[in-house]
Motif scaffolding. Sequence first.
Motif, PDB file in Angstrom:
ATOM      1  N   VAL A 165      -9.217  21.449  29.846  1.00 54.25           N
ATOM      2  CA  VAL A 165     -10.623  21.067  29.951  1.00 54.25           C
ATOM      3  C   VAL A 165     -10.987  20.253  28.717  1.00 54.25           C
ATOM      4  CG1 VAL A 165     -12.992  21.856  30.204  1.00 54.25           C
ATOM      5  CG2 VAL A 165     -11.128  23.149  31.256  1.00 54.25           C
ATOM      6  N   LEU A 166     -11.462  19.049  28.968  1.00 52.51           N
ATOM      7  CA  LEU A 166     -11.829  18.146  27.871  1.00 52.51           C
ATOM      8  C   LEU A 166     -13.327  17.881  27.939  1.00 52.51           C
ATOM      9  CD1 LEU A 166     -11.028  16.294  25.524  1.00 52.51           C
ATOM     10  CD2 LEU A 166     -10.590  14.500  27.202  1.00 52.51           C
ATOM     11  N   MET A 221      -3.981  14.170  24.311  1.00 46.72           N
ATOM     12  CA  MET A 221      -5.331  14.745  24.304  1.00 46.72           C
ATOM     13  C   MET A 221      -6.328  13.763  23.704  1.00 46.72           C
ATOM     14  SD  MET A 221      -5.812  17.776  25.643  1.00 46.72           S
ATOM     15  CE  MET A 221      -7.248  18.357  24.747  1.00 46.72           C
ATOM     16  N   ALA A 222      -6.003  13.219  22.522  1.00 49.09           N
ATOM     17  CA  ALA A 222      -6.893  12.261  21.870  1.00 49.09           C
ATOM     18  C   ALA A 222      -7.005  10.979  22.680  1.00 49.09           C
ATOM     19  CB  ALA A 222      -6.410  11.961  20.459  1.00 49.09           C
ATOM     20  N   LEU A 271     -10.291   7.413  26.089  1.00 49.63           N
ATOM     21  CA  LEU A 271     -10.357   6.665  27.341  1.00 49.63           C
ATOM     22  C   LEU A 271     -11.502   7.161  28.217  1.00 49.63           C
ATOM     23  CD1 LEU A 271      -9.119   4.536  29.206  1.00 49.63           C
ATOM     24  CD2 LEU A 271      -7.588   6.319  30.077  1.00 49.63           C
ATOM     25  N   ALA A 272     -11.742   8.471  28.227  1.00 51.78           N
ATOM     26  CA  ALA A 272     -12.834   9.029  29.028  1.00 51.78           C
ATOM     27  C   ALA A 272     -14.189   8.560  28.511  1.00 51.78           C
ATOM     28  CB  ALA A 272     -12.756  10.551  29.012  1.00 51.78           C
ATOM     29  N   GLN A 273     -14.347   8.464  27.209  1.00 53.57           N
ATOM     30  CA  GLN A 273     -15.623   8.018  26.644  1.00 53.57           C
ATOM     31  C   GLN A 273     -15.917   6.568  27.015  1.00 53.57           C
ATOM     32  OE1 GLN A 273     -15.974   8.946  22.419  1.00 53.57           O
ATOM     33  NE2 GLN A 273     -14.728  10.780  22.676  1.00 53.57           N
ATOM     34  N   THR A 274     -14.936   5.700  26.850  1.00 52.61           N
ATOM     35  CA  THR A 274     -15.164   4.288  27.175  1.00 52.61           C
ATOM     36  C   THR A 274     -15.368   4.083  28.676  1.00 52.61           C
ATOM     37  OG1 THR A 274     -12.771   3.974  27.284  1.00 52.61           O
ATOM     38  CG2 THR A 274     -13.847   3.509  25.191  1.00 52.61           C
ATOM     39  N   THR A 275     -14.631   4.827  29.496  1.00 49.31           N
ATOM     40  CA  THR A 275     -14.790   4.698  30.948  1.00 49.31           C
ATOM     41  C   THR A 275     -16.158   5.202  31.386  1.00 49.31           C
ATOM     42  OG1 THR A 275     -12.409   5.028  31.223  1.00 49.31           O
ATOM     43  CG2 THR A 275     -13.792   5.298  33.175  1.00 49.31           C
TER      44      THR A 275
END
Length: 261
Positions: free
Chosen positions: A69-70, A109-110, A115-119
């Motif tokens: 979970v991120l 993980m990093a 990638l999740a933040q920019t997407t």
Amino acid sequence: MGIFAELAFYLVVILVLLLVIASAIKILREYERGVVFTLGRFTGVKGPGLILLIPYVQQMIRVDLRTRVLDVPGQDVISHDNVSVRVSAVIYFRVIDPERSTIQVEDFMAATSQLAQTTLRSVLGKHDLDEMLAERDKLNSDIQEILDAQTDAWGIKVANVEIKHVDINESMVRAIARQAEAERERRAKVINAEGEQQAAAKLLEAAEILARQPEAMQLRYLSTLNVIAGEKSSTIIFPFPMEFGNLMPVRSDPSSQSSRG
């Protein structure tokens, strides 16, 4: 002294052997895999269970295959209709290829977090505020597909993405409240107008039916009086029907008859 020296030597040898054996034996749990390198080169993925390695020749990196979970921190996003919001999300993903997750990326993980933040910012910036609030399932699916396609090269499978919060400043909240109130008033006026239209159509239909027989109008009139008479404080006035005048006999004037005689 010679006997004690030999015993000490044997004890040291046994101790060294025990340490070598201990370093050679590895135990992996059911959800773990071991990426093995022999003299720095990848030689395979092992596990779960008992693993034997050659000390100082082979090294192993443990990889956890369970779902992780991120938590994506809040991101400042400007929507397509120029509204500034702060959005946070959570991502569920797991490693499906231990080899690529170890070799292709330094810290998956990093890398997945960045990638999740920019997407998240790029996808939400293409939609209006109303879509962010009302169509979260569609946005979650879009973000999940983009992340899954880009992390596939790292051996990562993104299972789900959920947008947690969409925070709006106070001025925008008041503007949205006024917009919602105006929308409710508009709907109320439209519903009232539609009701008046339907009522007028029904009245016209009833008038056409009653106009076919004049007696029907009299019966409707009497039934209405019957309803009014049910109230004790009502005063009923009976108007004289015009139809009754046509049925009454017409008296002749005596003076006119005498003059004629």
